[in-house]
Design a protein around this motif. Structure first.
Motif, mmCIF file in Angstrom:
data_model
loop_
_atom_site.group_PDB
_atom_site.id
_atom_site.type_symbol
_atom_site.label_atom_id
_atom_site.label_comp_id
_atom_site.label_asym_id
_atom_site.label_seq_id
_atom_site.Cartn_x
_atom_site.Cartn_y
_atom_site.Cartn_z
ATOM 1 N N TYR A 41 50.057 10.012 42.116
ATOM 2 C CA TYR A 41 51.013 10.997 42.615
ATOM 3 C C TYR A 41 51.210 12.138 41.627
ATOM 4 O O TYR A 41 51.505 13.259 42.028
ATOM 5 C CB TYR A 41 52.364 10.327 42.897
ATOM 6 N N ASP B 171 50.094 4.624 42.915
ATOM 7 C CA ASP B 171 50.160 3.399 43.713
ATOM 8 C C ASP B 171 48.969 2.513 43.370
ATOM 9 O O ASP B 171 47.840 2.998 43.230
ATOM 10 C CB ASP B 171 50.109 3.722 45.205
ATOM 11 N N GLY C 147 49.268 -0.133 47.205
ATOM 12 C CA GLY C 147 50.447 0.241 47.976
ATOM 13 C C GLY C 147 51.765 0.100 47.256
ATOM 14 O O GLY C 147 52.818 0.363 47.847
ATOM 15 N N GLU C 148 51.761 -0.292 45.985
ATOM 16 C CA GLU C 148 52.986 -0.453 45.218
ATOM 17 C C GLU C 148 53.018 0.557 44.066
ATOM 18 O O GLU C 148 52.009 0.747 43.382
ATOM 19 C CB GLU C 148 53.095 -1.872 44.649
ATOM 20 N N ARG D 60 45.150 7.974 48.792
ATOM 21 C CA ARG D 60 45.867 7.359 49.908
ATOM 22 C C ARG D 60 47.350 7.269 49.564
ATOM 23 O O ARG D 60 47.864 6.176 49.282
ATOM 24 C CB ARG D 60 45.305 5.972 50.209
ATOM 25 N N ARG D 61 48.011 8.380 49.555
ATOM 26 C CA ARG D 61 49.450 8.402 49.251
ATOM 27 C C ARG D 61 50.242 8.024 50.492
ATOM 28 O O ARG D 61 49.879 8.371 51.613
ATOM 29 C CB ARG D 61 49.875 9.789 48.768
ATOM 30 N N ARG D 62 51.353 7.364 50.261
ATOM 31 C CA ARG D 62 52.215 6.987 51.374
ATOM 32 C C ARG D 62 53.010 8.198 51.854
ATOM 33 O O ARG D 62 53.461 9.019 51.060
ATOM 34 C CB ARG D 62 53.159 5.867 50.949
ATOM 35 N N ASP D 63 53.179 8.311 53.154
ATOM 36 C CA ASP D 63 53.858 9.459 53.749
ATOM 37 C C ASP D 63 55.307 9.541 53.275
ATOM 38 O O ASP D 63 56.006 8.521 53.152
ATOM 39 C CB ASP D 63 53.834 9.369 55.279
#
Length: 344
Positions: free
Chosen positions: A175, A189, A192-193, A213-216
């Motif tokens: 990020y 991440d 996913g964490e 693959r960043r979370r929205d």
């Protein structure tokens, strides 16, 4: 003030392009109706702003329109020129760029604000590095981390955790980078964490071919706040007072820098300010997360004596006695620790 809000709308549209009225209202902390009134005021003043209806509509500026920073107040101009020390910019490869950018910004300021901004740059300096931080350890792969962060690519790293002797392999979705007290961290991440990685513990890094693959809905600032709280939000620390031999004091302070009590400090002449004591030992105030964590003080042996609390003295005494008993009960047999070569 409304004039500040009008300038903010122009700068937001100039930076992000078309934005929904609701997004502008949220950013400016006003109602959508207030935003629409401000847009009408801008249009009346000759600013080429227009609205687009429909589900994909919003508010935008005509292509090619640019505004300058002449709407800055005197305080805002001074705030931009309160400089951080150049170390962080240098580590990012932006040492020259920050100077050039500030010169261009100075030229764009209203003439009345330039003396105040120039004075702020010469009278206020922020150095985020803690005292007695020791020589800075360069992060050899910081450029690679930047490439992944700004290129929106996944990152493969070999990373050594504080308690590990060997690095581990990770594939990360970065990020961004954070400079905390002179230390660079990568926020990323892993599966996913959200995780925190010290840049100076990255032994190697490679930008992957896959897109990140960043979370929205997640941004660097929010993730950093979450990760920072995991470190900061710990139980009330245990106050510990120790007596440190003067000949090991500098080394002790370097090792336990993060454990120093907030009241402790270092004066400008290299002496220790806020630490009491006379003669052979100096009294140092520390804070540990628990009594077990304070067990690390045993690494200094007789050079460091715990004065308070009493329960920690007893705990360390028991641990030292158990260690001594272990070595006394199980002496080494067979080969000596050091051997001479054949014929010696």
């Amino acid at each position: 003030m409304r004039s500040d809000r009008l300038l903010s709308i122009m700068l937001l549209l100039q930076t992000h392009g078309r934005l929904p009225a609701g997004t502008l209202a949220e950013r400016l902390e006003v109602s959508v109706r207030t935003v629409m009134r401000d847009v009408e005021a801008l249009s009346s003043a000759g600013v080429p702003v227009y609205t687009v209806r429909g589900p994909h509509g919003g508010i935008a500026l005509l292509p090619g329109f640019r505004t300058d920073v002449t709407g800055l107040t005197a305080d805002e101009a001074r705030a931009l020129f309160v400089l951080m020390s150049g170390r962080a910019h240098d580590e990012l490869g932006l040492g020259r760029a920050i100077g050039s950018a500030l010169r261009k910004l100075m030229a764009a300021l209203p003439a009345a604000h330039r003396p105040g901004a120039d004075l702020a740059s010469r009278r206020v300096l922020i150095d985020p590095v803690r005292w007695r931080g020791g020589p800075a350890q360069p992060a050899p792969d910081l450029a690679v981390l930047q490439e992944a962060v700004f290129g929106d690519r996944r990152l493969r790293v070999r990373y050594r955790h504080g308690g590990d002797s060997r690095p581990r392999s990770y594939t990360l979705d970065p990020y961004g980078l954070v400079n905390k007290a002179g230390v660079w961290y990568l926020v990323a991440d892993h599966r996913g964490e959200p995780k925190l990685f010290r840049a100076d513990r990255v032994s190697s890094a490679e930008v992957a071919d896959q897109p990140v693959r960043r979370r929205d809905g997640l941004e660097l600032a929010g993730l950093w706040d979450t990760l920072r709280r995991r470190v900061d939000d710990v139980p009330t620390p245990v106050p510990v007072t120790v007596g440190v031999r003067r000949d090991v004091l500098d080394r002790f302070l370097r090792v336990h820098q993060a454990d120093l009590a907030p009241t402790a400090g270092v004066n400008g002449f290299g002496g220790v300010d806020g630490f009491g004591g006379d003669g052979e030992r100096v009294s140092v105030e520390l804070r540990f997360r628990s009594l077990d964590a304070a067990g690390a003080l045993l690494a200094f042996g007789p050079d460091v004596e715990v004065l308070e609390p009493v329960e920690l003295r007893h705990a360390l005494a028991r641990r030292a006695a158990e260690t001594a008993a272990l070595y006394a009960a199980r002496p080494l047999s067979g080969r000596p620790a050091s051997r001479r070569g054949p014929g010696r």
